[in-house]
Scaffold this active site. Structure first.
Site, mmCIF file in Angstrom:
data_model
loop_
_atom_site.group_PDB
_atom_site.id
_atom_site.type_symbol
_atom_site.label_atom_id
_atom_site.label_comp_id
_atom_site.label_asym_id
_atom_site.label_seq_id
_atom_site.Cartn_x
_atom_site.Cartn_y
_atom_site.Cartn_z
ATOM 1 N N ARG A 218 -5.923 3.530 -15.441
ATOM 2 C CA ARG A 218 -6.084 4.183 -14.575
ATOM 3 C C ARG A 218 -7.006 5.235 -14.540
ATOM 4 O O ARG A 218 -7.376 5.668 -13.215
ATOM 5 C CB ARG A 218 -4.405 4.573 -13.995
ATOM 6 C CG ARG A 218 -4.036 2.369 -13.583
ATOM 7 C CD ARG A 218 -2.935 2.833 -12.726
ATOM 8 N NE ARG A 218 -3.497 2.993 -11.511
ATOM 9 C CZ ARG A 218 -3.398 4.420 -10.975
ATOM 10 N NH1 ARG A 218 -2.326 4.911 -11.706
ATOM 11 N NH2 ARG A 218 -3.508 3.923 -9.821
ATOM 12 N N TYR B 187 -9.689 5.335 -12.367
ATOM 13 C CA TYR B 187 -9.296 5.870 -10.650
ATOM 14 C C TYR B 187 -9.332 7.727 -11.006
ATOM 15 O O TYR B 187 -8.690 8.162 -10.132
ATOM 16 C CB TYR B 187 -8.450 5.038 -10.058
ATOM 17 C CG TYR B 187 -8.466 3.812 -9.909
ATOM 18 C CD1 TYR B 187 -9.245 2.942 -9.020
ATOM 19 C CD2 TYR B 187 -7.627 2.727 -11.016
ATOM 20 C CE1 TYR B 187 -9.051 1.855 -9.329
ATOM 21 C CE2 TYR B 187 -7.568 2.022 -10.374
ATOM 22 C CZ TYR B 187 -8.473 0.894 -9.971
ATOM 23 O OH TYR B 187 -8.197 -0.230 -10.175
ATOM 24 N N GLY C 206 0.971 -1.234 0.121
ATOM 25 C CA GLY C 206 0.268 0.081 -0.159
ATOM 26 C C GLY C 206 1.117 1.164 0.040
ATOM 27 O O GLY C 206 -0.008 2.155 0.072
ATOM 28 N N TYR D 255 -0.239 -1.736 -11.934
ATOM 29 C CA TYR D 255 -2.022 -2.040 -12.486
ATOM 30 C C TYR D 255 -2.003 -1.113 -13.738
ATOM 31 O O TYR D 255 -2.719 -0.612 -13.700
ATOM 32 C CB TYR D 255 -2.920 -1.300 -11.503
ATOM 33 C CG TYR D 255 -2.513 -1.860 -9.675
ATOM 34 C CD1 TYR D 255 -2.419 -3.019 -9.315
ATOM 35 C CD2 TYR D 255 -0.905 -0.877 -8.980
ATOM 36 C CE1 TYR D 255 -2.278 -3.188 -8.602
ATOM 37 C CE2 TYR D 255 -1.568 -2.181 -8.259
ATOM 38 C CZ TYR D 255 -2.165 -3.058 -7.221
ATOM 39 O OH TYR D 255 -1.305 -3.092 -6.937
ATOM 40 N N PRO E 270 4.434 -5.102 -0.849
ATOM 41 C CA PRO E 270 4.503 -3.883 -1.554
ATOM 42 C C PRO E 270 4.587 -3.923 -3.414
ATOM 43 O O PRO E 270 4.742 -5.077 -3.781
ATOM 44 C CB PRO E 270 5.603 -3.452 -1.253
ATOM 45 C CG PRO E 270 6.728 -4.986 -1.046
ATOM 46 C CD PRO E 270 5.830 -5.329 -0.340
ATOM 47 N N GLY E 271 3.340 -3.618 -4.062
ATOM 48 C CA GLY E 271 3.634 -4.062 -5.364
ATOM 49 C C GLY E 271 3.677 -2.929 -5.845
ATOM 50 O O GLY E 271 4.851 -2.608 -6.946
ATOM 51 N N ARG E 272 2.651 -1.519 -6.316
ATOM 52 C CA ARG E 272 3.152 -0.450 -6.761
ATOM 53 C C ARG E 272 4.755 0.123 -6.825
ATOM 54 O O ARG E 272 5.017 0.908 -7.525
ATOM 55 C CB ARG E 272 1.810 0.407 -6.401
ATOM 56 C CG ARG E 272 2.037 2.250 -7.028
ATOM 57 C CD ARG E 272 1.063 3.391 -7.068
ATOM 58 N NE ARG E 272 -0.327 2.453 -6.100
ATOM 59 C CZ ARG E 272 -1.352 2.521 -6.766
ATOM 60 N NH1 ARG E 272 -1.459 2.735 -7.786
ATOM 61 N NH2 ARG E 272 -2.595 1.600 -6.059
ATOM 62 N N CYS F 235 -14.387 4.025 -28.299
ATOM 63 C CA CYS F 235 -15.471 4.958 -28.198
ATOM 64 C C CYS F 235 -16.425 5.431 -27.410
ATOM 65 O O CYS F 235 -16.871 4.585 -26.956
ATOM 66 C CB CYS F 235 -15.962 4.416 -30.068
ATOM 67 S SG CYS F 235 -15.520 3.577 -31.307
ATOM 68 N N GLU F 236 -15.699 5.697 -26.604
ATOM 69 C CA GLU F 236 -16.447 6.413 -25.007
ATOM 70 C C GLU F 236 -15.641 8.013 -24.610
ATOM 71 O O GLU F 236 -14.331 7.514 -24.554
ATOM 72 C CB GLU F 236 -17.009 5.312 -24.219
ATOM 73 C CG GLU F 236 -15.784 4.328 -23.264
ATOM 74 C CD GLU F 236 -16.125 3.117 -22.528
ATOM 75 O OE1 GLU F 236 -16.816 3.958 -21.714
ATOM 76 O OE2 GLU F 236 -16.110 2.196 -22.884
HETATM 77 N N1 LLP Z 1 -1.435 -6.911 -0.478
HETATM 78 C C1 LLP Z 1 -3.105 -6.785 -0.220
HETATM 79 C C2 LLP Z 1 -4.256 -8.289 -0.142
HETATM 80 C C3 LLP Z 1 -3.108 -5.960 -1.891
HETATM 81 O O1 LLP Z 1 -4.613 -5.948 -1.837
HETATM 82 C C4 LLP Z 1 -2.826 -4.635 -2.798
HETATM 83 C C5 LLP Z 1 -3.474 -4.291 -3.776
HETATM 84 C C6 LLP Z 1 -1.575 -4.690 -2.050
HETATM 85 C C7 LLP Z 1 -1.032 -6.220 -1.070
HETATM 86 C C8 LLP Z 1 -0.475 -4.087 -3.164
HETATM 87 O O2 LLP Z 1 -0.837 -3.207 -2.728
HETATM 88 P P1 LLP Z 1 0.296 -2.020 -3.661
HETATM 89 O O3 LLP Z 1 1.527 -2.154 -2.873
HETATM 90 O O4 LLP Z 1 0.246 -2.550 -4.941
HETATM 91 O O5 LLP Z 1 -0.424 -0.445 -2.709
HETATM 92 N N2 LLP Z 1 -5.721 -1.183 -9.303
HETATM 93 C C9 LLP Z 1 -5.295 -0.166 -8.133
HETATM 94 C C10 LLP Z 1 -5.155 -0.874 -7.008
HETATM 95 C C11 LLP Z 1 -5.472 -1.758 -6.232
HETATM 96 C C12 LLP Z 1 -4.762 -1.964 -5.030
HETATM 97 C C13 LLP Z 1 -4.961 -3.690 -4.779
HETATM 98 N N3 LLP Z 1 -4.303 -4.451 -3.679
HETATM 99 C C14 LLP Z 1 -4.414 0.899 -9.162
HETATM 100 O O6 LLP Z 1 -4.512 1.169 -9.970
HETATM 101 O O7 LLP Z 1 -4.250 1.456 -7.947
#
Ligand code: LLP
Length: 421
Positions: free
Chosen positions: A314, A318, A239, A375, A276-278, A346-347
């Site tokens: 995105r 969002y 997150g 994402y 961490p992802g993003r 087309c939107e």
């Molecule tokens: N762990 C869990 C259980 C999660 O649901 C998520 C993200 C993460 C870790 C990783 O979160 P991050 O570090 O990436 O913030 N598609 C959306 C974001 C959806 C996130 C869903 N869960 C976007 O493009 O902003």
């Protein structure tokens, strides 16, 4: 910091010119920097130095096998949310002991896939899931290691679609019921409780919500231990946010996040897991597109690109901001003009930016969307029958297509017309 910089008047990905990739693979495409991915992973590893920890990359943000292999070889674990992600992680060479399985609706079939291949833990999100997992594991003669995801009722102060830690969200069990649910888990034959899990949302730009959640987790750890549970691991979720608009955003750094973790839960003697992802993948990727037309509307000018909302959803989904920069470096001090930057779908929702100040651009020019590694490709679709765009990985002066653009024939071949038509 990333490795997409202007040099000699052009944008580069590490030591490869973006224009050379465009010439080789055509537009639009995604391009990722290995050095940036590894650097961001390393920042988390360093931030938790001294604590027993594992950094499980939230591969939902970017799940190409080549990227998973790059991070997995560097020691990363993976946070997966489906059997498909689990199998991708394994195919990339990540051992089961480094994979945590999150998600609110794991099916029995998915549990079987992970149990037979090996798994570090399931992050269980409800009592029915707990019962199901215990039954599946017992049938297979196994005991599944679990944490239970608690919902701490904390406001992550992020976009409503990506906040997950409030009581109205579908995630986890209410923290107030945790003792009761842990007692039930401990009584189930197919489960072994190993810890607690929390994830409050994505793109958090301040530390206070994490602090509130982790403080509640520390209190809960003490309570559960007093009840006789072995709480050895704390999975703190992902997150941490990233700067999307370089000019004016400065979210907390992984080191500050690490200090907060140390302060709130560091004394508990638990292994710390983060997901961490993003922050690892977001600024490690660009989406590159070409300007197809410049069109003058009433009181506004449109920049029509060959990329669209199906390639990067995105902004439409969002209202997300992505910096969009020309691949040829604009001259210093050049006058900027506002453009609505749109795709061909087309939107009207197929709008990447409104009244965005841009240096002069012409049809045929290349532009790059920053912060598109997370994402981006994973959320793409073939809406409007637009084939998925390719992904490219750069390492130093080398690049490789890590997912090819399907041909129109390949795209059509996935459909079947029944014989009776
Ligand atoms: N762990 C869990 C259980 C999660 O649901 C998520 C993200 C993460 C870790 C990783 O979160 P991050 O570090 O990436 O913030 N598609 C959306 C974001 C959806 C996130 C869903 N869960 C976007 O493009 O902003």
């Amino acid at each position: 910091m990333d490795h997409f910089l202007y040099r000699d008047g052009q944008l580069w990905a590490e030591d490869v010119r973006i224009a050379d990739i465009a010439a080789a693979v055509g537009t639009p495409f995604y391009v990722y920097s290995s050095a940036t991915l590894l650097r961001h992973y390393g920042l988390f590893d360093e931030a938790l130095a001294g604590l027993p920890h594992s950094v499980c990359f939230a591969m939902k943000s970017l799940s190409n096998l080549a990227v998973l292999k790059l991070l997995g070889d560097a020691g990363a674990g993976m946070d997966v949310v489906s059997a498909g992600e689990y199998l991708r992680a394994r195919a990339a060479g990540v051992p089961g002991e480094r994979i945590v399985f999150s998600g609110v609706g794991k099916t029995r079939a998915e549990m079987r896939v992970a149990l037979s291949g090996g798994i570090r833990q399931f992050n269980v999100e409800s009592e029915p899931e707990m019962e199901a997992l215990s039954a599946v594991a017992a049938e297979m003669g196994q005991v599944a290691p679990i944490t239970i995801r608690v919902n701490p009722d904390v406001d992550a102060r992020t976009h409503a679609k990506i906040a997950t830690g409030k009581s109205e969200n579908k995630f986890g069990i209410p923290i107030a019921r945790a003792r009761e649910v842990y007692a039930r888990a401990a009584a189930l034959p197919g489960l072994r409780v190993v810890g607690i899990d929390v994830h409050i949302g994505s793109q958090l730009t301040e530390l206070a919500p994490f602090e509130a959640a982790y403080t509640k987790l520390a209190e809960l750890t003490a309570l559960l231990r007093a009840d006789g549970h072995r709480i050895e691991r704390l999975d703190l979720g992902g997150g941490l946010g990233i700067p999307y608009a370089r000019s004016n955003e400065a979210p907390p750094l992984p080191l500050e996040y690490g200090d907060l973790i140390r302060r709130t839960v560091g004394h508990l003697g638990c292994e710390i897991e983060i997901e961490p992802g993003r922050l690892i993948s977001g600024n490690a990727g660009l989406m590159v597109a070409q300007v197809i037309y410049l069109k003058s509307g009433e009181g506004r000018d449109f920049l029509i690109l060959d990329a669209a909302m199906n390639d990067l959803i995105r902004p439409a989904m969002y209202d997300a901001h992505h910096d969009i920069i020309p691949v040829i470096e604009p001259e210093a001090g050049v006058e900027q003009r506002p453009y609505d930057i749109v795709g061909p779908v087309c939107e009207s929702g197929d709008t990447f930016a409104r009244a965005r100040a841009m240096p002069p651009v012409a049809a045929g020019d290349l532009v790059a969307f920053r912060s598109a590694g997370a994402y981006g490709a994973v959320m793409a679709s073939e809406y409007n029958s637009r084939p998925l765009i390719p992904e490219v990985l750069v390492k130093g002066d080398q690049f490789a297509v890590i997912r090819a653009r399907p041909t129109y024939d390949e795209m059509l071949a996935r459909d079947t017309v029944p014989v009776w038509l």
